[in-house]
Enzyme design. Structure first.
Site, PDB file in Angstrom:
ATOM      1  N   ALA A  65      70.894  17.524  16.035  1.00  0.00           N
ATOM      2  CA  ALA A  65      71.732  18.718  15.928  1.00  0.00           C
ATOM      3  C   ALA A  65      72.582  18.798  17.187  1.00  0.00           C
ATOM      4  O   ALA A  65      72.195  18.285  18.246  1.00  0.00           O
ATOM      5  CB  ALA A  65      70.853  19.947  15.786  1.00  0.00           C
ATOM      6  N   GLY A 108      67.487  16.145  14.483  1.00  0.00           N
ATOM      7  CA  GLY A 108      68.033  16.418  13.155  1.00  0.00           C
ATOM      8  C   GLY A 108      68.554  15.166  12.473  1.00  0.00           C
ATOM      9  O   GLY A 108      68.620  15.112  11.245  1.00  0.00           O
ATOM     10  N   GLU A 111      65.592  13.697  10.905  1.00  0.00           N
ATOM     11  CA  GLU A 111      65.223  14.576   9.783  1.00  0.00           C
ATOM     12  C   GLU A 111      66.155  14.373   8.581  1.00  0.00           C
ATOM     13  O   GLU A 111      65.707  14.381   7.433  1.00  0.00           O
ATOM     14  CB  GLU A 111      65.240  16.035  10.258  1.00  0.00           C
ATOM     15  CG  GLU A 111      64.121  16.303  11.259  1.00  0.00           C
ATOM     16  CD  GLU A 111      64.241  17.649  11.940  1.00  0.00           C
ATOM     17  OE1 GLU A 111      65.331  17.958  12.472  1.00  0.00           O
ATOM     18  OE2 GLU A 111      63.252  18.395  11.946  1.00  0.00           O
ATOM     19  N   GLU A 131      63.069  16.978  20.274  1.00  0.00           N
ATOM     20  CA  GLU A 131      63.400  18.397  20.452  1.00  0.00           C
ATOM     21  C   GLU A 131      62.567  19.048  21.552  1.00  0.00           C
ATOM     22  O   GLU A 131      63.029  19.940  22.257  1.00  0.00           O
ATOM     23  CB  GLU A 131      63.181  19.169  19.142  1.00  0.00           C
ATOM     24  CG  GLU A 131      64.191  18.854  18.053  1.00  0.00           C
ATOM     25  CD  GLU A 131      63.800  17.705  17.140  1.00  0.00           C
ATOM     26  OE1 GLU A 131      62.963  16.869  17.532  1.00  0.00           O
ATOM     27  OE2 GLU A 131      64.345  17.658  16.023  1.00  0.00           O
TER      28      GLU A 131
HETATM   29  C1  HXC Z   1      75.615  17.202  21.313  1.00  0.00           C
HETATM   30  C2  HXC Z   1      75.502  15.010  21.974  1.00  0.00           C
HETATM   31  C3  HXC Z   1      74.237  14.874  21.366  1.00  0.00           C
HETATM   32  C4  HXC Z   1      73.682  16.004  20.685  1.00  0.00           C
HETATM   33  C5  HXC Z   1      74.765  12.990  22.258  1.00  0.00           C
HETATM   34  N1  HXC Z   1      75.777  13.827  22.505  1.00  0.00           N
HETATM   35  N2  HXC Z   1      73.804  13.604  21.572  1.00  0.00           N
HETATM   36  N3  HXC Z   1      76.184  16.152  21.929  1.00  0.00           N
HETATM   37  N4  HXC Z   1      74.412  17.130  20.708  1.00  0.00           N
HETATM   38  N5  HXC Z   1      72.523  15.971  20.033  1.00  0.00           N
HETATM   39  C6  HXC Z   1      77.011  13.540  23.243  1.00  0.00           C
HETATM   40  C7  HXC Z   1      76.787  13.475  24.739  1.00  0.00           C
HETATM   41  O1  HXC Z   1      76.765  14.760  25.287  1.00  0.00           O
HETATM   42  C8  HXC Z   1      77.973  12.663  25.166  1.00  0.00           C
HETATM   43  O2  HXC Z   1      79.139  13.450  25.181  1.00  0.00           O
HETATM   44  C9  HXC Z   1      78.144  11.671  24.025  1.00  0.00           C
HETATM   45  O3  HXC Z   1      77.492  12.252  22.916  1.00  0.00           O
HETATM   46  C10 HXC Z   1      77.496  10.329  24.320  1.00  0.00           C
HETATM   47  O4  HXC Z   1      76.148  10.566  24.683  1.00  0.00           O
HETATM   48  P1  HXC Z   1      75.469   9.928  26.002  1.00  0.00           P
HETATM   49  O5  HXC Z   1      74.293  10.756  26.314  1.00  0.00           O
HETATM   50  O6  HXC Z   1      76.487   9.755  27.084  1.00  0.00           O
HETATM   51  O7  HXC Z   1      75.044   8.489  25.448  1.00  0.00           O
HETATM   52  P2  HXC Z   1      73.815   7.587  25.940  1.00  0.00           P
HETATM   53  O8  HXC Z   1      73.702   7.614  27.424  1.00  0.00           O
HETATM   54  O9  HXC Z   1      73.992   6.284  25.243  1.00  0.00           O
HETATM   55  O10 HXC Z   1      72.508   8.311  25.375  1.00  0.00           O
HETATM   56  C11 HXC Z   1      72.305   8.394  23.982  1.00  0.00           C
HETATM   57  C12 HXC Z   1      71.174   9.417  23.656  1.00  0.00           C
HETATM   58  C13 HXC Z   1      71.496  10.767  24.361  1.00  0.00           C
HETATM   59  C14 HXC Z   1      69.845   8.884  24.139  1.00  0.00           C
HETATM   60  C15 HXC Z   1      71.150   9.548  22.158  1.00  0.00           C
HETATM   61  O11 HXC Z   1      72.855  11.138  24.058  1.00  0.00           O
HETATM   62  C16 HXC Z   1      70.591  11.874  23.943  1.00  0.00           C
HETATM   63  O12 HXC Z   1      69.459  11.977  24.417  1.00  0.00           O
HETATM   64  N6  HXC Z   1      71.091  12.771  23.079  1.00  0.00           N
HETATM   65  C17 HXC Z   1      70.352  13.938  22.646  1.00  0.00           C
HETATM   66  C18 HXC Z   1      69.280  13.542  21.658  1.00  0.00           C
HETATM   67  C19 HXC Z   1      68.474  14.758  21.235  1.00  0.00           C
HETATM   68  O13 HXC Z   1      67.855  15.424  22.072  1.00  0.00           O
HETATM   69  N7  HXC Z   1      68.481  15.057  19.937  1.00  0.00           N
HETATM   70  C20 HXC Z   1      67.809  16.189  19.406  1.00  0.00           C
HETATM   71  C21 HXC Z   1      68.750  17.349  19.365  1.00  0.00           C
HETATM   72  S1  HXC Z   1      67.915  18.814  18.857  1.00  0.00           S
HETATM   73  P3  HXC Z   1      79.902  13.837  26.552  1.00  0.00           P
HETATM   74  O14 HXC Z   1      81.115  14.557  26.074  1.00  0.00           O
HETATM   75  O15 HXC Z   1      78.951  14.699  27.292  1.00  0.00           O
HETATM   76  O16 HXC Z   1      80.174  12.530  27.220  1.00  0.00           O
HETATM   77  C22 HXC Z   1      67.803  18.720  17.213  1.00  0.00           C
HETATM   78  C23 HXC Z   1      67.162  19.896  16.594  1.00  0.00           C
HETATM   79  C24 HXC Z   1      66.988  19.653  15.141  1.00  0.00           C
HETATM   80  O17 HXC Z   1      68.212  17.789  16.595  1.00  0.00           O
HETATM   81  C25 HXC Z   1      66.470  20.857  14.543  1.00  0.00           C
HETATM   82  C26 HXC Z   1      67.036  21.005  13.170  1.00  0.00           C
HETATM   83  C27 HXC Z   1      68.489  21.135  13.178  1.00  0.00           C
END
Ligand code: HXC
Length: 257
Positions: A65, A108, A111, A131
């Site tokens: 998400a 997400g 999921e 998460e």
């Molecule tokens: C918003 C995101 C994002 C996310 C990545 N980006 N994941 N933006 N929401 N979930 C954005 C980053 O901010 C960045 O933008 C760009 O994408 C590239 O990401 P990087 O982090 O620079 O890439 P990398 O170093 O290769 O790392 C990849 C990654 C990391 C390991 C996937 O991005 C990461 O940990 N992302 C979050 C993963 C996460 O926690 N997912 C769960 C979300 S909560 P900018 O503009 O900053 O450069 C969820 C709740 C679900 O899903 C509940 C139901 C809906």
């Protein structure tokens, strides 16, 4: 509808939806879910489509998400808007849906993949429910579907630590049906979906419904459901066609039922 965050194509009887927010690793915001749901509605209503493939990019199926969108959400706001419920559209598609996952399928994203009927994974795929590192837990079925797919121990460990699972582990524990070299993933997914779309549409849909029933009911009730649906299939033209084709040593020509 003009889409900005997804790409939609048809390949014969297969509908292909690609998540397409590359700048955010396909993070799932309101717009992408709205567009995904609209595309699903269209493919669902189209009698010419027998199977749907959902995929992302090589680097990310979806990194979860959209955290930047969610960070200022409030409890009353999420309650009133019923945040997440709109995501369930994918799980209610009655036609078969194949997830083709390359790169990150996190939160997400994982999921969403699990709402599909099965997952084909590139060798680069990484699955996770991170998460907890953001101070929340999975909210789109992660604690439920992952547990049913991989068992309590793995699901607990992944949800409590946020550890990622690579493709090999995901295949070993049954989260994905097969691993495919990344460069061949989409072609293989379209091929498999083409095989499914070449079967009877009604029988494919009934098969999906029956397998999914196994999650919702007792074994005895599930078996009873299966038997009634199986018996009903002798009313289908596709049953006559499929069995006649076997006897006549030719390929069947299935339709919608
Ligand atoms: C918003 C995101 C994002 C996310 C990545 N980006 N994941 N933006 N929401 N979930 C954005 C980053 O901010 C960045 O933008 C760009 O994408 C590239 O990401 P990087 O982090 O620079 O890439 P990398 O170093 O290769 O790392 C990849 C990654 C990391 C390991 C996937 O991005 C990461 O940990 N992302 C979050 C993963 C996460 O926690 N997912 C769960 C979300 S909560 P900018 O503009 O900053 O450069 C969820 C709740 C679900 O899903 C509940 C139901 C809906």
């Amino acid at each position: 509808m003009a889409y900005e965050t997804i790409l939609v194509e048809t390949h014969g009887k297969v509908g292909l939806i690609r998540l397409n927010r590359p700048q955010a690793l396909n993070a799932l915001n309101r717009q992408i879910i709205t567009e995904l749901n609209a595309a699903l509605d269209i493919f669902e209503a189209d009698k010419g489509i027998g199977c749907i493939v959902l995929t992302g990019s090589e680097k990310a199926f979806a990194a979860g998400a959209d955290i930047k969108e969610m960070q200022d959400f409030t409890y009353p706001g999420t309650y009133v808007d019923d945040f997440i419920t709109s995501w369930e559209r994918l799980s209610r598609v009655r036609k078969p849906v194949v997830a083709a996952v390359s790169g990150f399928a996190l939160g997400g994203g994982c999921e969403l993949a699990m709402m599909c009927d099965f997952i084909l994974a590139a060798d680069t795929a990484k699955f996770g429910q991170p998460e907890i590192k953001l101070g929340v837990m999975p909210g789109a079925g992660g604690t439920q579907r992952l547990t049913r797919l991989v068992g309590k121990s793995k699901a607990m460990e992944m949800c409590l630590t946020g550890r990622f699972m690579d493709a090999a582990e995901a295949e070993r524990v049954g989260l994905v049906s097969r691993i495919i070299p990344a460069a061949e993933l989409l072609d293989e997914a379209l091929k498999v979906a083409g095989v499914i779309a070449g079967m009877s549409l009604a029988v494919g849909m009934m098969t999906k419904e029956s397998v999914n029933r196994s999650y919702e009911t007792t074994l005895a009730e599930g078996i009873r459901f299966e038997r009634r649906v199986f018996q009903s299939q002798f009313a289908l033209a596709d049953q006559k066609e499929g069995m006649a084709a076997f006897v006549e040593k030719r390929k069947p020509n299935f339709g919608a039922g």
